[in-house]
Scaffold this motif. Structure first.
Motif, PDB file in Angstrom:
ATOM      1  N   TYR A 151      27.091  39.210  38.625  1.00 12.83           N
ATOM      2  CA  TYR A 151      28.024  38.846  40.042  1.00 12.83           C
ATOM      3  C   TYR A 151      27.586  39.375  41.088  1.00 12.83           C
ATOM      4  N   PRO A 152      26.560  38.841  42.014  1.00 15.43           N
ATOM      5  CA  PRO A 152      25.806  39.355  42.972  1.00 15.43           C
ATOM      6  C   PRO A 152      26.734  39.789  44.189  1.00 15.43           C
ATOM      7  N   GLU A 153      28.141  39.761  44.267  1.00 13.27           N
ATOM      8  CA  GLU A 153      29.186  40.138  45.301  1.00 13.27           C
ATOM      9  C   GLU A 153      29.794  41.281  44.955  1.00 13.27           C
TER      10      GLU A 153
ATOM     11  N   LEU B 255      37.040  34.716  39.866  1.00 17.41           N
ATOM     12  CA  LEU B 255      35.970  34.499  39.066  1.00 17.41           C
ATOM     13  C   LEU B 255      36.159  34.797  37.627  1.00 17.41           C
ATOM     14  N   GLY B 256      36.929  36.077  37.495  1.00 17.32           N
ATOM     15  CA  GLY B 256      37.037  36.529  36.039  1.00 17.32           C
ATOM     16  C   GLY B 256      35.997  37.278  35.470  1.00 17.32           C
ATOM     17  N   TYR B 257      35.946  37.410  34.197  1.00 21.23           N
ATOM     18  CA  TYR B 257      34.827  37.961  33.374  1.00 21.23           C
ATOM     19  C   TYR B 257      34.445  37.379  32.022  1.00 21.23           C
ATOM     20  N   LEU B 258      33.459  37.988  31.426  1.00 19.87           N
ATOM     21  CA  LEU B 258      33.378  37.697  30.246  1.00 19.87           C
ATOM     22  C   LEU B 258      33.574  38.698  29.059  1.00 19.87           C
ATOM     23  N   GLY B 259      33.893  38.169  27.748  1.00 22.33           N
ATOM     24  CA  GLY B 259      34.031  39.290  26.880  1.00 22.33           C
ATOM     25  C   GLY B 259      33.523  38.577  25.468  1.00 22.33           C
TER      26      GLY B 259
ATOM     27  N   THR C 113      39.200  35.491  31.611  1.00 23.80           N
ATOM     28  CA  THR C 113      40.108  35.310  32.870  1.00 23.80           C
ATOM     29  C   THR C 113      39.435  34.418  33.812  1.00 23.80           C
ATOM     30  N   GLY C 114      39.990  34.097  34.915  1.00 23.06           N
ATOM     31  CA  GLY C 114      39.546  33.197  35.961  1.00 23.06           C
ATOM     32  C   GLY C 114      38.888  32.088  35.844  1.00 23.06           C
ATOM     33  N   ILE C 115      38.128  31.810  36.656  1.00 24.27           N
ATOM     34  CA  ILE C 115      37.396  30.448  36.572  1.00 24.27           C
ATOM     35  C   ILE C 115      36.426  30.566  35.303  1.00 24.27           C
TER      36      ILE C 115
ATOM     37  N   ASN D 163      35.245  45.403  39.113  1.00 23.08           N
ATOM     38  CA  ASN D 163      33.710  44.780  39.197  1.00 23.08           C
ATOM     39  C   ASN D 163      33.431  44.220  38.022  1.00 23.08           C
ATOM     40  N   PRO D 164      33.295  42.752  37.884  1.00 26.82           N
ATOM     41  CA  PRO D 164      33.048  41.947  36.707  1.00 26.82           C
ATOM     42  C   PRO D 164      31.759  42.572  36.001  1.00 26.82           C
ATOM     43  N   ASN D 165      30.748  43.141  36.797  1.00 28.44           N
ATOM     44  CA  ASN D 165      29.258  43.459  36.521  1.00 28.44           C
ATOM     45  C   ASN D 165      29.508  44.876  35.537  1.00 28.44           C
ATOM     46  N   THR D 166      30.582  45.451  35.541  1.00 29.56           N
ATOM     47  CA  THR D 166      30.989  46.604  34.797  1.00 29.56           C
ATOM     48  C   THR D 166      31.976  46.672  34.016  1.00 29.56           C
TER      49      THR D 166
END
Length: 642
Positions: A202-204, A212-216, A261-263, A347-350
């Motif tokens: 997620y660059p931003e 945006l949500g996140y992955l699991g 979550t999110g998109i 932060n979805p990156n972390t």
């Protein structure tokens, strides 16, 4: 003539049949040992090829989420096993009990020295201690050996299981330069496989994280569910004579990731793609790859373009600052969400590293307050009460009530926010000055059933249908008594709304009476960039508001800024029409501060809502300045002109 021709054909078929029998005899009897040997020494191994997840962009093509390839190094189980035995001196019963081991006087290292080559070479190349590389082997060995024991106990004989032929990761996120060195000198690294792995970036960083949500990783139950879905898909494809060779593709892997979550979650099916397969012929003795029999490349997921404008989203998040709350900016004509900020963010990156801390945090960073924060709306609900009363003729523009600062109904004292009252008030003064007593009196004329029906028409207490998961409906209570109707008429009591419901309701006033369908998706494109789907609104509804009622409401909302509760907040230069709201929580000096509106009022471009939770201040004092800062971003040309 014909009997002779028949005899020729008959002789031909007899000779053909004899040839087949002779060839079968040769293959199965005479040369059987040859082909048994080949079948015992060679196998076809199947390996999955991970697909690339589709990217997510804002409306202007700015990248919000993208897959980048990371590279892991995996080692064949046999190499891991014997290397672990020789290095750690651990014993594996099924190996130590073999006759060949009982008879030999050699050390394990003497017999299996070639199984250690990978460890030495990899340690030198990556500058990682050998003990560190071996740390990840114990879990894999324990898992495979336990499974092997269970299978052999079940069948009562020695069994070679599939897991013994797999590769297991020992190093993750290896630099590309090191990967090249391994690939160009594969003979120096026996038993090693380079495993490309897609990594979500997620660059931003925290921008629009709730959208945006996140992955699991899939849980065991989820994997079973997805596997069943994939099996049903294959059956359906076969029944429909689909040309896609589904046997050459895979759905989800056991350790795959999925949108939580999110998109990422809502459009999981579009983003995920199809995993490919590689079929390789290997030599069983040393598990060397002889050749690739067939490789079916994976199919990447589709890309999503959102209605979000990254710049406006940045403005919204900056305006909200450290306040606990939410901001939404929406196109009042189309329902496109241009910004949806919720604070605190993550932060979805972390997410993997921070998950435990975030899930336990009292401020609930995972909560998307814009669609999940169901709170009393306070005075911004008065516009819906006014619309209901004017449309049902419970009041007119000439209706006047006196406000001495309170209203006594039976044994209950209903107070206005102004201790000294507002004097004689009409609807055109009641909205700008947010007079509670006027709306208490209006509620008595209006009745609970009518107010309830009109609130439902505006979508209060109903999900908007936005394309995000876990939206809350809030609560529009049944109004069985006059007292409860009076309380709800000013946005208090058991009434609970989300910011998205309210911005949708005010958009209907801005656009002339249409309840739009809020949405995040703009379009879906395939990996080649071709548009495969655009968003189609489903539930636009025309409210039965007369032009006269809409004009009264619009004029009153303009007056809120010029002479009412949002006066002198710097909003008039942006032609803002809106309403302040202060919802009491029941605790001393603890309120939810609201400001909602649209701009410019003569030709609305944006409809927005601002919520600040748990503040001692009031809507105009707390949310008003935030609205001013947001407008300065949205209309920079006015700043320069002034």
């Amino acid at each position: 003539m014909y009997p002779f021709r028949f005899k020729i054909i008959f002789v031909f078929f007899v000779l053909f049949f004899i040839c087949i029998v002779v060839r079968l005899f040769q293959l199965q009897i005479i040369e059987s040992d040859k082909y048994k040997g080949i079948s015992k020494t060679r196998r076809i191994a199947t390996y999955p090829l991970d697909s690339t997840r589709g990217s997510i962009f804002d409306r202007n093509g700015k990248t919000l989420a993208i897959d980048q390839h990371a590279f892991d190094i995996s080692v064949h189980y046999k190499n891991l096993l014997y290397c672990s035995i020789t290095r750690t001196k651990k014993t594996i019963p099924r190996i130590t009990e073999l006759e060949v081991h009982k008879k030999t006087k050699k050390l394990c290292r003497d017999c299996h020295e070639n199984q250690e080559i990978w460890l030495k070479k990899l340690s030198q190349l990556l500058d990682i201690p050998q003990t560190k590389l071996l740390e990840y082997t114990d879990e894999a060995i324990e898992k495979v050996e336990k499974l092997k024991q269970n299978m052999e106990r079940k069948y009562g004989r020695a069994i070679r299981i599939k897991e013994e032929t797999d590769f297991y990761p020992v190093v993750s996120d290896v630099a590309w330069e090191k990967i090249i060195q391994i690939e160009t000198k594969q003979d120096d690294f026996p038993g090693i496989r380079i495993t490309p792995r897609p990594e979500r970036i997620y660059p931003e960083q925290t921008l629009a994280s709730h959208i945006l949500g996140y992955l699991g990783k899939l849980t065991e139950d989820e994997w079973k569910f997805q596997s069943n879905n994939w099996s049903n898909f294959i059956l359906a494809s076969s029944a429909a004579d689909n040309e896609t060779p589904s046997l050459l593709y895979d759905g989800y892997a056991e350790n795959d990731t999925i949108g939580r979550t999110g998109i990422e979650a809502y459009y999981e099916d579009e983003l995920h793609g199809l995993r490919g397969k590689k079929f390789e012929e290997i030599t069983c003795k040393n598990t060397q790859i002889e050749k690739t029999v067939l490789e079916r490349p994976p199919i990447p997921g589709n890309n999503l373009y959102l209605t979000l404008d990254s710049q406006i989203q940045t403005y919204a998040e900056k305006s909200l600052g450290t306040n606990l709350g939410a901001i939404i900016v929406m196109n009042p004509w189309t329902g496109e969400i241009l910004a949806m900020a919720s604070n605190p963010r993550f932060n979805p990156n972390t997410i993997q590293k921070d998950f435990r801390k975030l899930i336990e945090h009292p401020s609930k960073p995972f909560l998307n307050r814009a669609i999940q924060g169901a709170l009393p709306p306070g005075s911004i609900f008065k516009v819906i009460t006014a619309a209901a009363a004017l449309s049902s003729n419970a009041i007119t523009t000439q209706t006047t009530f006196e406000c001495p600062g309170y209203l006594k109904y039976k044994n209950i004292l209903f107070k206005c926010w102004s201790e000294y009252g507002h004097g004689f008030v009409t609807i055109e003064d009641a909205i700008p000055h947010s007079c509670n007593v006027f709306f208490f009196e209006t509620a008595k004329n209006l009745g609970g059933d009518t107010l309830y029906a009109w609130a439902k028409k505006f979508g209060i207490g109903e999900m908007t249908g936005i394309d995000l998961p876990h939206e809350k409906a809030g609560n529009m209570p049944k109004l069985a008594t006059i007292a409860s109707t009076m309380n709800v008429s000013i946005g208090q009591g058991a009434l609970l709304t989300t910011p998205l419901q309210l911005v949708r309701a005010y958009a209907a006033i801005a656009n002339g009476g249409t309840l739009v369908h809020p949405h995040i998706l703009l379009k879906i494109t395939d990996p080649q960039g071709e548009t495969v789907q655009t968003f189609q609104p489903k539930n636009k509804q025309k409210l039965s508001l007369s032009p006269d009622v809409i004009n009264i409401l619009r004029t009153s909302l303009q007056d809120v800024v010029t002479r009412g509760t949002a006066k002198d907040k710097g909003l008039d230069i942006y032609k803002v029409a809106g309403k302040t709201g202060t919802a009491e929580t029941g605790r001393h000096k603890d309120n939810h501060a609201w400001f909602i509106g649209y701009a410019p009022y003569d030709k609305p471009e944006y409809c927005f809502v601002i919520l600040v939770e748990h503040t001692p201040g009031h809507g105009g004092d707390i949310a008003g300045p935030i609205a001013r800062e947001l407008m300065s971003y949205l209309f920079p040309e006015i700043n320069h002109a002034s």
